[in-house]
Design a protein around this motif. Structure first.
Motif, mmCIF file in Angstrom:
data_model
loop_
_atom_site.group_PDB
_atom_site.id
_atom_site.type_symbol
_atom_site.label_atom_id
_atom_site.label_comp_id
_atom_site.label_asym_id
_atom_site.label_seq_id
_atom_site.Cartn_x
_atom_site.Cartn_y
_atom_site.Cartn_z
ATOM 1 N N ARG A 99 5.226 -14.412 -4.397
ATOM 2 C CA ARG A 99 5.277 -13.409 -5.459
ATOM 3 C C ARG A 99 5.960 -12.166 -4.916
ATOM 4 N N LEU A 100 6.726 -11.471 -5.761
ATOM 5 C CA LEU A 100 7.236 -10.157 -5.400
ATOM 6 C C LEU A 100 6.198 -9.138 -5.833
ATOM 7 N N VAL A 101 5.727 -8.330 -4.866
ATOM 8 C CA VAL A 101 4.633 -7.396 -5.140
ATOM 9 C C VAL A 101 4.956 -6.024 -4.563
ATOM 10 N N ARG A 102 4.193 -5.045 -5.024
ATOM 11 C CA ARG A 102 4.131 -3.757 -4.325
ATOM 12 C C ARG A 102 2.870 -3.788 -3.477
ATOM 13 N N LEU A 103 3.047 -3.504 -2.199
ATOM 14 C CA LEU A 103 1.986 -3.683 -1.210
ATOM 15 C C LEU A 103 1.232 -2.372 -1.007
ATOM 16 N N HIS A 104 -0.085 -2.416 -1.216
ATOM 17 C CA HIS A 104 -0.926 -1.226 -1.062
ATOM 18 C C HIS A 104 -1.786 -1.275 0.198
ATOM 19 N N THR A 105 -1.757 -2.397 0.904
ATOM 20 C CA THR A 105 -2.514 -2.554 2.145
ATOM 21 C C THR A 105 -1.668 -2.083 3.328
ATOM 22 N N GLY A 106 -2.320 -1.443 4.310
ATOM 23 C CA GLY A 106 -1.637 -1.079 5.539
ATOM 24 C C GLY A 106 -0.700 0.102 5.380
ATOM 25 N N ARG A 107 0.158 0.255 6.400
ATOM 26 C CA ARG A 107 1.075 1.398 6.459
ATOM 27 C C ARG A 107 2.377 0.932 7.094
ATOM 28 N N VAL A 108 3.490 1.187 6.422
ATOM 29 C CA VAL A 108 4.809 0.777 6.909
ATOM 30 C C VAL A 108 5.602 2.034 7.233
ATOM 31 N N VAL A 109 5.946 2.212 8.522
ATOM 32 C CA VAL A 109 6.570 3.443 8.988
ATOM 33 C C VAL A 109 7.944 3.124 9.586
ATOM 34 N N LEU A 110 8.996 3.714 9.038
ATOM 35 C CA LEU A 110 10.342 3.521 9.559
ATOM 36 C C LEU A 110 10.522 4.278 10.873
ATOM 37 N N TYR A 111 11.612 3.967 11.582
ATOM 38 C CA TYR A 111 11.880 4.618 12.867
ATOM 39 C C TYR A 111 12.140 6.114 12.730
ATOM 40 N N ASN A 112 12.450 6.609 11.522
ATOM 41 C CA ASN A 112 12.640 8.044 11.330
ATOM 42 C C ASN A 112 11.344 8.748 10.962
#
Length: 353
Positions: free
Chosen positions: A159-172
């Motif tokens: 499924r394509l979803v918007r994820l509300h679990t966890g934290r996604v942090v880019l290198y910037n």
């Protein structure tokens, strides 16, 4: 300084293949390293030419980051050879922008079923509090997202979803809240259980994963919202940084106010200039920078096109990272600033009433 690389340095087999330890942009079986750079309008620099990522994309006739959607890639989609496979087999067009990210509270684990195409075991995503892994975020155009939908079997396998679990942090340092992701949409793509536990892909090779059996977990533990239809690049983020006439109480606040849920004071790295025309000009850069307000919009996809028209041709809408890591839209000045005076204290109250 990092140099371009070819697909040969990152084979796709065995699944999920190898991936570069840095961000990259990929086209024609070649990847160019990408680094964070606050002085660039996009916030990113392509090496070794040291060119703004948006300009690099424009040179290839492709849309900028602002017209792309962030999609978490935790399996083979961060593998350069896989990107070429997507081009050859599924018709992927244009450069693929793949930015590395730190994923907190999330884990790529082996799925319960095998891939029909080659009999290998694919990855799926699961919640894992306290755990940290490094993965990648595609910044995909709408056309590229349709290709990923086909590859992942959207609606069937994933499924394509918007994820509300966890934290996604880019290198910037930018935090992507509610990142798009493909998560289990069938029993065969739920996490496999071995001795009652999910099995991380980083701990067990593809060869050993083939022996894990097919007992599926009841849940992947993720808090998600399934995406219905086609998402828009304007959907995210919901935040807008304003620093001039659109600030609360300013001359154009009446245009902004109906679209705003909440506001708070903050600042943005960069330099503010006085255009002499009754409104300021923001240029990206380092330092504490420019004071202003971050606004939470009711409906970004509805309000942003109206703001684009208001700001006009001398401004361009980009995503920027606030000091606390939140990502927001703002409008940067694209014309010359030669001869303009700097405004180190921001656009003062007496100038906006």
């Amino acid at each position: 300084m990092a140099q371009p690389f070819t697909d040969e340095s990152h084979p796709a087999e065995p699944y999920p293949g190898t991936r570069p330890d840095h961000c990259f942009v990929h086209v024609d079986e070649t990847g160019w390293p990408v680094r964070p750079d606050l002085t660039m309008e996009s916030g990113w620099r392509v090496e070794p030419e040291n060119i703004d990522l948006d300009q690099w994309l424009a040179n290839h006739g492709e849309p900028p980051l602002a017209a792309r959607m962030p999609v978490l890639g935790y399996g083979s989609n961060a593998n350069p050879s896989k990107v070429t496979w997507l081009r050859e087999e599924l018709g992927l067009e244009g450069p693929a922008v793949v930015l590395r990210a730190r994923c907190e509270g999330l884990s790529a684990v082996w799925a319960a079923g095998m891939r029909a195409r080659d009999g290998q075991r694919p990855a799926t995503l699961a919640a894992e509090p306290g755990h940290v892994e490094e993965h990648s975020v595609w910044f995909a155009t709408p056309e590229q997202l349709r290709v990923l939908d086909r590859c992942e079997g959207r609606g069937l396998r994933y499924r394509l979803v918007r994820l509300h679990t966890g934290r996604v942090v880019l290198y910037n340092g930018g935090v992507i809240d509610s990142v798009l992701a493909y998560t289990a949409g069938s029993k065969k793509r739920m996490p496999v259980l071995f001795n009652g536990r999910m099995v991380r892909c980083e701990d067990v090779s593809q060869r050993r994963a083939l022996t894990l059996g097919e007992r599926a977990a009841v849940t992947d533990g993720l808090d998600v919202t399934e995406v219905l239809g086609e998402p828009s690049a304007d959907d995210w983020p919901e935040l807008l940084f304003v620093y001039g006439t659109l600030q609360p109480g300013a001359s154009a606040w009446h245009l902004m106010e109906p679209h705003v849920v909440a506001s708070e004071e903050t600042h943005l790295p960069g330099t503010l200039f006085d255009t002499g025309l009754g409104y300021p000009a923001l240029r990206p850069g380092a330092g504490l920078g420019v004071p202003g307000f971050v606004l939470r919009l009711k409906s970004p996809e509805q309000s942003l096109p109206l703001l684009d028209e208001y700001e006009g041709e001398d401004y361009r809408r980009v995503r920027v990272v606030l000091p606390d890591g939140r990502i927001a839209w703002t409008y940067i000045w694209t014309a010359a600033v030669k001869g303009m005076s700097e405004l180190p204290d921001g656009w003062d109250v007496h100038q906006i009433r």
